[in-house]
Design an enzyme around this catalytic site. Sequence first.
Site, short mmCIF file in Angstrom:
data_model
loop_
_atom_site.label_atom_id
_atom_site.label_comp_id
_atom_site.label_asym_id
_atom_site.label_seq_id
_atom_site.Cartn_x
_atom_site.Cartn_y
_atom_site.Cartn_z
N ALA A 32 0.28 -1.38 -0.27
CA ALA A 32 -0.20 0.37 0.31
C ALA A 32 0.77 1.61 0.08
O ALA A 32 1.54 1.35 0.42
CB ALA A 32 -1.50 0.15 1.05
N ASP A 33 0.46 1.84 -1.11
CA ASP A 33 1.22 3.26 -0.90
C ASP A 33 0.23 4.55 0.32
O ASP A 33 -1.15 3.99 1.33
CB ASP A 33 1.34 4.13 -2.11
CG ASP A 33 0.46 4.65 -3.28
OD1 ASP A 33 -0.79 4.40 -2.16
OD2 ASP A 33 0.09 4.55 -4.02
N SER A 34 0.72 5.93 0.13
CA SER A 34 -0.28 6.68 1.03
C SER A 34 -1.38 7.18 0.20
O SER A 34 -2.47 6.82 1.12
CB SER A 34 0.80 7.88 0.93
OG SER A 34 0.65 8.82 0.22
N ASP A 36 -3.52 4.65 -0.87
CA ASP A 36 -4.03 3.29 -1.04
C ASP A 36 -4.10 3.71 0.71
O ASP A 36 -5.81 2.73 0.73
CB ASP A 36 -3.16 2.26 -0.93
CG ASP A 36 -3.08 1.87 -2.48
OD1 ASP A 36 -3.89 2.45 -3.32
OD2 ASP A 36 -2.16 1.65 -2.85
#
Length: 75
Positions: A32-34, A36
């Site tokens: 996950a990125d920010s 997400d």
Amino acid sequence: MLEKIKEIVSENLGVDSAQITEASSFKDDLGADSLDLFEMVMALEDEYEIEIPTEDLEQIATVGDVVNYISAHKE
């Protein structure tokens, strides 16, 4: 509650819910990125009718952290 959270995480991150455990790290294990994480938090807030302040997000790194946080803050 864990199953519902896994379902939300799975939908938001595009990960098979069978791969998600309480120990799963959003960034390391689930990729996950920010953005997400932001979208997932919004979904969790809607589902459980709570607000998760930005400063609390820094303490939430795993699926288990989410379960514990919601359990502690849900009315």
